[in-house]
Write an enzyme that holds these catalytic residues in place. Structure first.
Site, PDB file in Angstrom:
ATOM      1  N   TYR A  85       1.026  -1.173   0.044  1.00 19.30           N
ATOM      2  CA  TYR A  85      -0.163   0.076  -0.073  1.00 19.30           C
ATOM      3  C   TYR A  85       1.051   1.457  -0.168  1.00 19.30           C
ATOM      4  O   TYR A  85       0.806   2.183  -0.630  1.00 19.30           O
ATOM      5  CB  TYR A  85      -1.135   0.090   1.161  1.00 19.30           C
ATOM      6  CG  TYR A  85      -1.865  -1.113   1.367  1.00 19.30           C
ATOM      7  CD1 TYR A  85      -1.952  -2.110   0.225  1.00 19.30           C
ATOM      8  CD2 TYR A  85      -2.468  -1.444   2.437  1.00 19.30           C
ATOM      9  CE1 TYR A  85      -2.940  -3.287   0.365  1.00 19.30           C
ATOM     10  CE2 TYR A  85      -3.234  -2.432   2.686  1.00 19.30           C
ATOM     11  CZ  TYR A  85      -3.395  -3.540   1.628  1.00 19.30           C
ATOM     12  OH  TYR A  85      -4.281  -4.605   1.794  1.00 19.30           O
ATOM     13  N   TYR A 163      -4.974   1.947  -0.013  1.00 18.65           N
ATOM     14  CA  TYR A 163      -5.790   0.798  -0.340  1.00 18.65           C
ATOM     15  C   TYR A 163      -7.238   1.049   0.389  1.00 18.65           C
ATOM     16  O   TYR A 163      -8.387   1.083  -0.240  1.00 18.65           O
ATOM     17  CB  TYR A 163      -5.281  -0.470   0.452  1.00 18.65           C
ATOM     18  CG  TYR A 163      -5.947  -1.696   0.493  1.00 18.65           C
ATOM     19  CD1 TYR A 163      -6.326  -2.284  -0.772  1.00 18.65           C
ATOM     20  CD2 TYR A 163      -6.588  -2.255   1.789  1.00 18.65           C
ATOM     21  CE1 TYR A 163      -7.135  -3.412  -0.766  1.00 18.65           C
ATOM     22  CE2 TYR A 163      -7.234  -3.380   1.568  1.00 18.65           C
ATOM     23  CZ  TYR A 163      -7.677  -3.921   0.500  1.00 18.65           C
ATOM     24  OH  TYR A 163      -8.137  -5.284   0.630  1.00 18.65           O
ATOM     25  N   ASN A 192      -9.840  -9.959   8.768  1.00 19.74           N
ATOM     26  CA  ASN A 192      -8.745 -10.879   8.967  1.00 19.74           C
ATOM     27  C   ASN A 192      -9.053 -12.340   8.905  1.00 19.74           C
ATOM     28  O   ASN A 192      -9.187 -12.924   9.483  1.00 19.74           O
ATOM     29  CB  ASN A 192      -7.993 -10.635  10.011  1.00 19.74           C
ATOM     30  CG  ASN A 192      -7.431  -9.107  10.087  1.00 19.74           C
ATOM     31  OD1 ASN A 192      -7.938  -8.203  10.238  1.00 19.74           O
ATOM     32  ND2 ASN A 192      -5.919  -9.146   9.780  1.00 19.74           N
ATOM     33  N   VAL A 229       5.826  -6.418  14.553  1.00 21.36           N
ATOM     34  CA  VAL A 229       5.807  -5.015  14.098  1.00 21.36           C
ATOM     35  C   VAL A 229       5.595  -4.125  15.004  1.00 21.36           C
ATOM     36  O   VAL A 229       4.274  -4.388  15.993  1.00 21.36           O
ATOM     37  CB  VAL A 229       4.979  -4.511  12.978  1.00 21.36           C
ATOM     38  CG1 VAL A 229       5.090  -3.306  12.646  1.00 21.36           C
ATOM     39  CG2 VAL A 229       5.424  -5.610  11.415  1.00 21.36           C
ATOM     40  N   ARG A 236      -6.482  -7.842  16.324  1.00 22.42           N
ATOM     41  CA  ARG A 236      -7.339  -8.122  15.164  1.00 22.42           C
ATOM     42  C   ARG A 236      -8.143  -9.104  15.650  1.00 22.42           C
ATOM     43  O   ARG A 236      -7.983 -10.094  16.474  1.00 22.42           O
ATOM     44  CB  ARG A 236      -6.403  -8.775  13.897  1.00 22.42           C
ATOM     45  CG  ARG A 236      -5.380  -7.802  13.243  1.00 22.42           C
ATOM     46  CD  ARG A 236      -6.152  -6.808  12.623  1.00 22.42           C
ATOM     47  NE  ARG A 236      -5.066  -5.792  11.939  1.00 22.42           N
ATOM     48  CZ  ARG A 236      -4.615  -4.551  12.142  1.00 22.42           C
ATOM     49  NH1 ARG A 236      -4.929  -4.335  13.599  1.00 22.42           N
ATOM     50  NH2 ARG A 236      -3.657  -4.003  11.396  1.00 22.42           N
ATOM     51  N   TYR A 308       8.072  -1.858   7.157  1.00 22.91           N
ATOM     52  CA  TYR A 308       7.156  -1.584   6.078  1.00 22.91           C
ATOM     53  C   TYR A 308       7.672  -0.533   4.968  1.00 22.91           C
ATOM     54  O   TYR A 308       7.326  -0.307   3.964  1.00 22.91           O
ATOM     55  CB  TYR A 308       5.972  -1.255   6.201  1.00 22.91           C
ATOM     56  CG  TYR A 308       5.008  -2.555   6.855  1.00 22.91           C
ATOM     57  CD1 TYR A 308       4.427  -3.344   5.924  1.00 22.91           C
ATOM     58  CD2 TYR A 308       4.565  -2.658   8.076  1.00 22.91           C
ATOM     59  CE1 TYR A 308       3.604  -4.359   6.362  1.00 22.91           C
ATOM     60  CE2 TYR A 308       3.710  -3.427   8.699  1.00 22.91           C
ATOM     61  CZ  TYR A 308       3.320  -4.653   7.885  1.00 22.91           C
ATOM     62  OH  TYR A 308       2.609  -5.438   8.001  1.00 22.91           O
TER      63      TYR A 308
END
Ligand code: UDP
Length: 366
Positions: A85, A163, A192, A229, A236, A308
């Site tokens: 993205y 996105y 997810n 990360v 999630r 990223y």
């Protein structure tokens, strides 16, 4: 019943095709540029595959014919890989808006009901994450409800949101066609989805950074550390691909209830932090391999900028409200997180377990 399915050979498409082709009355015309996830279905007599993308005038003519002849359009075509993205924003915007927009227009022109796959990412970040102290004690500030929750994204320079904004604009286009031209639609926002055949395993099936579970599974099989990360604090809600397909099938089976609505498809019972997910993946490897040494697989923290690149910003939390979905679709997700992890890790273990040389399985689960 004839279904036109652009993007039929991805993770979701492969499971959807399996389920729908098991019904005798269903014929599918699928479009996709790659077919590795549906190799086992290619000879199916009720599947016609157009092995191409919807690019160029010739493809468009064929696509229009296919669309005119179908009963439903189920649009699964998208690029959905967070690592692209911010690094390939043009490709992200073109694939997720410009390419999709033609499908919406044609569905409206031929008055075909359109099931359009969007993303839970259209919600962006939660209201809580912008308040001082990040108060998550009030569900109204973080639970995502399709009818009422605002959509909140960072600045344009944080290209992570290319996105989400492309997908959101396409949703708005669908809705505008509904209001002005009578297009019948169902917009699905997946939370997810995990399961066999998701994304690709880095270093084994491709290069790059797929979504989190594929990253974690790939890391274990390659004997690399699992990378968390920014400390793995993001949350999630994980949804079994089979629960998700149940919902998609219910939309088709109950058009009188399902059409002209937005659907959060997720499982609020499976909320997990990325750190706990990493531990869950280690436990799943230990279970499916019979080797407890997987419980010690190294986990390492990494900053999002290093992982990223510039312009990444995380969604903090996605707790899904599915009460309206449960009622309209008579649907209930019921597969718990450990089940999803065992199924997914078990699938990849059977395929690639021999790649983990120093940990020979004692009793592999069949
Ligand atoms: N993530 C991680 N390690 C990885 C890949 C992702 O910790 O190897 C994190 C990522 O920063 C995010 C979460 O996992 O907080 C989910 O990322 P994913 O790529 O699955 O997509 P998203 O749910 O953000 O759309």
């Amino acid at each position: 019943m004839k279904l036109l399915v652009p993007g039929c050979a991805g993770f979701i498409g492969s499971h959807f095709l399996e389920r729908m082709l098991a019904r005798e009355a269903v014929e599918i015309v699928g479009w996709d540029g790659q077919t590795d996830k549906i190799e086992h279905l290619l000879d199916h007599p009720r599947l016609t595959l157009r092995r191409r993308l919807l690019k160029g005038p010739e493809a468009f003519v064929q696509f229009e014919k296919d669309l005119a002849a179908c009963d439903w359009v189920v649009n699964l075509a998208a690029i959905c890989n967070p690592s692209q993205y911010n690094t390939e924003p043009l490709r992200t915007i073109y694939a997720n808006f410009i390419d999709g927009y033609q499908i919406v227009e044609l569905a409206a022109k031929y008055k075909k009901p359109l099931i359009h796959y969007s993303t839970s990412e259209v919600y962006g970040r939660t209201l809580s994450s912008y308040l001082p102290g990040q108060p998550y004690d009030n569900p109204e500030l973080y639970v995502l409800d399709a009818a009422t929750t605002p959509m909140i994204m960072g600045p344009v320079q944080n290209q992570r949101w290319t996105y989400a904004t492309a997908k959101q604009l396409l949703e708005r286009l669908v809705y505008a066609y509904h209001k002005e031209a009578g297009l019948r639609f169902a917009i699905v926002r997946p939370f997810n989805f995990f399961g066999p055949r998701m994304d690709y395993l880095p270093g084994i099936e491709g290069e790059g950074k797929p979504r989190v579970l594929a990253m974690f599974v790939g890391a274990v099989l390659n004997d690399d550390p699992i990378l968390l990360v920014d400390g793995g604090h993001a949350m999630r809600t994980i949804t079994s691909i089979h629960d998700a397909i149940d919902a998609l099938v219910a939309i088709i089976d109950r058009p009188e209830h399902s059409l002209d609505h937005f659907y959060n498809i997720g499982n609020p019972a499976n909320e997990v932090s990325m750190r706990d997910l990493a531990h869950g993946v280690r436990r799943a490897f230990a279970r499916v391999s019979g080797d407890d040494r997987y419980l010690e697989h190294p986990i390492q923290e990494i900053g999002s900028k290093e992982f990223y690149g510039d312009g990444y910003e995380d969604c903090d939390r996605r707790v899904v409200d599915i009460s309206a979905e449960q009622e309209r679709l008579a649907w209930q997700p019921h597969r718990p997180l450990d089940h999803v992890l065992d199924e997914t890790v078990g699938y990849y273990w059977r395929k690639y377990g021999q790649r983990a040389p120093q940990r020979q399985p004692a009793t592999a689960v069949g």
